[in-house]
Design a protein around this motif. Structure first.
Motif, PDB file in Angstrom:
ATOM      1  N   HIS A 175     -19.169  20.707  24.502  1.00 37.19           N
ATOM      2  CA  HIS A 175     -17.784  20.280  25.160  1.00 37.19           C
ATOM      3  C   HIS A 175     -16.953  19.102  24.289  1.00 37.19           C
ATOM      4  O   HIS A 175     -17.107  18.676  23.203  1.00 37.19           O
ATOM      5  CB  HIS A 175     -17.690  18.716  25.931  1.00 37.19           C
ATOM      6  N   LYS A 176     -15.714  19.895  24.159  1.00 35.24           N
ATOM      7  CA  LYS A 176     -14.690  19.080  23.639  1.00 35.24           C
ATOM      8  C   LYS A 176     -14.573  17.186  24.740  1.00 35.24           C
ATOM      9  O   LYS A 176     -13.272  17.073  24.087  1.00 35.24           O
ATOM     10  CB  LYS A 176     -13.173  19.752  23.351  1.00 35.24           C
ATOM     11  N   ARG A 177     -14.279  17.304  25.522  1.00 34.39           N
ATOM     12  CA  ARG A 177     -14.022  16.130  26.512  1.00 34.39           C
ATOM     13  C   ARG A 177     -15.387  15.349  25.899  1.00 34.39           C
ATOM     14  O   ARG A 177     -16.007  15.351  25.925  1.00 34.39           O
ATOM     15  CB  ARG A 177     -13.997  16.277  27.840  1.00 34.39           C
ATOM     16  N   ASP A 178     -14.184  13.585  26.418  1.00 40.43           N
ATOM     17  CA  ASP A 178     -15.431  12.475  26.022  1.00 40.43           C
ATOM     18  C   ASP A 178     -16.701  12.687  27.084  1.00 40.43           C
ATOM     19  O   ASP A 178     -16.901  13.152  28.237  1.00 40.43           O
ATOM     20  CB  ASP A 178     -14.614  11.696  26.696  1.00 40.43           C
TER      21      ASP A 178
END
Length: 421
Positions: A8-11
């Motif tokens: 994923h790109k989110r934290d």
């Protein structure tokens, strides 16, 4: 096994980070396994290369470690042993004795007379001849008239009060004296028994017992200290010492000498006091107590006292006062020095040519002032530094009107500096 990745790109949230970490640990268990010994890096062992001119030497005594730190260091050694980082070498000697030890093994002196060295200038008197050549004794021997007396004399040094108490009884046993038991022998016999059963004055250090350090100085003689611990109702010696005053210390104010004695004594007992949660520092000069206890360094106007107090910051103690008549032990030691001032000149170093020149300038008359100023400037420039560095040194130690210009003239007129430029 595929490498764990975060797609994923989110934290990631905390639960996702924990799950991701668990997957990495399961993928590389041998890297994160802390239960076994520390793994070795790949690539083979390291070799230690010695230079061609290296000479071996032996260390036969360990470095002194303060008693209060020893268990922490011992735990670190045990941890290194468990991780197979170090290995213990065998040893065949007892290196320490517990403070609470009560039972001891007794030993007889092996070849006792042979332990006494004969002075080198007297060894020729013991020469004897054999079919294989002449020999002379380096140690005392059986049959020599003075061997027994010397052996007893040296043995008496470690027996404390027993030999003086038993002296009347010894005289009674001499063959040329008539046997006559008197009341004096009754007293000597009882004193000998008391000396034999009395507990020793010296004791082993125990970090859990109340601790006291007493210091005192004699302005014309020296400084002394006694280091005590309370065993039951009695205070027993752990260490004591004394020394002469240095030449600089003889010019100190009384309170400065007292502070110097505290600093010297604490350094002498550092192996016991470092890391100790608390101890009492006892002096017989009342004005020194608030300086040691409550006053900040900036509140003390005397420039020498704050420097010495800063060196005491690593120790935890409370200073107290007692009158001189109750301060007899360190007072007696300060008047009976056993160490030279050269060995223990470690409190303050005032043997500076610049300081000597300043002292002379204070004692000089006004007519000699200009000459003494020039001598002081020459001392400042002894290292042949430039104008700026010489000025900085001068501002830290001296002042008189126009001293900056005097520094400039001294540096510019220095013939050695001109030759090097």
């Amino acid at each position: 096994m595929a490498l764990p990745r975060w797609p994923h790109k989110r934290d990631p949230r905390e639960a996702e980070r924990a799950e991701h970490a668990a997957s990495i640990i399961s993928a590389y268990p041998h890297v994160f396994d802390a239960s076994a010994t520390l793994r070795e890096m790949q690539g083979g062992p390291m070799r230690i290369q010695l230079s061609a001119d290296a000479h071996p030497f032996a260390v036969t005594a360990p470095r002194t470690i303060p008693y209060c730190w020893r268990w922490d260091i011992k735990d670190q050694l045990e941890d290194l042993l468990a991780k197979d980082i170090i290995v213990q070498s065998p040893h065949d000697a007892i290196s320490s004795m517990d403070a609470g030890a009560r039972w001891f093994t007794t030993f007889d002196a092996k070849m006792g007379y042979f332990q006494i060295k004969i002075a080198e200038e007297d060894q020729d008197l013991t020469c004897f001849i054999t079919p294989w050549g002449r020999y002379k004794l380096k140690r005392a021997v059986m049959g020599l008239l003075s061997s027994g007396d010397e052996y007893n004399r040296q043995g008496d040094q470690v027996l404390g009060d027993i030999p003086p108490a038993a002296q009347p009884l010894r005289d009674l046993l001499k063959p040329w004296n008539e046997w006559c038991w008197t009341p004096q022998h009754d007293v000597a016999f009882e004193k000998t028994k008391e000396a034999l059963i009395a507990p020793p004055i010296l004791a082993h250090f125990d970090a859990s017992l109340p601790t006291m350090l007493q210091t005192d100085t004699s302005k014309l003689h020296g400084m002394g200290f006694v280091f005590l611990q309370q065993h039951g109702e009695a205070w027993k010696f752990i260490q004591c010492g004394s020394r002469f005053l240095t030449d600089a210390e003889t010019r100190y104010a009384v309170i400065e000498v007292e502070m110097a004695a505290v600093l010297w004594a604490v350094r002498k007992c550092c192996v016991y006091l470092a890391g100790l949660p608390y101890f009492d520092q006892v002096v017989d000069r009342r004005p020194l107590v608030p300086i040691l206890n409550s006053k900040h360094i900036g509140e003390v106007e005397n420039p020498r006292l704050p420097r010495m107090k800063m060196k005491l910051r690593i120790f935890t103690f409370a200073a107290g006062w007692q009158s001189g008549k109750c301060h007899s032990m360190p007072d007696a030691l300060s008047r009976s020095k056993v160490q030279s001032l050269v060995e223990d000149n470690d409190v303050l170093d005032d043997a500076d040519p610049l300081h000597a020149a300043l002292v002379l300038s204070l004692l000089a008359t006004c007519e000699e002032g200009i000459s003494l100023c020039n001598d002081t400037l020459q001392c400042l420039h002894d290292a042949h530094q430039g104008v700026d560095r010489t000025k900085r040194r001068a501002r830290q130690t001296i002042y008189w009107p126009g001293n900056d210009r005097g520094v400039e003239n001294t540096v510019k007129s220095c013939s050695r500096c001109r030759e090097l430029l």
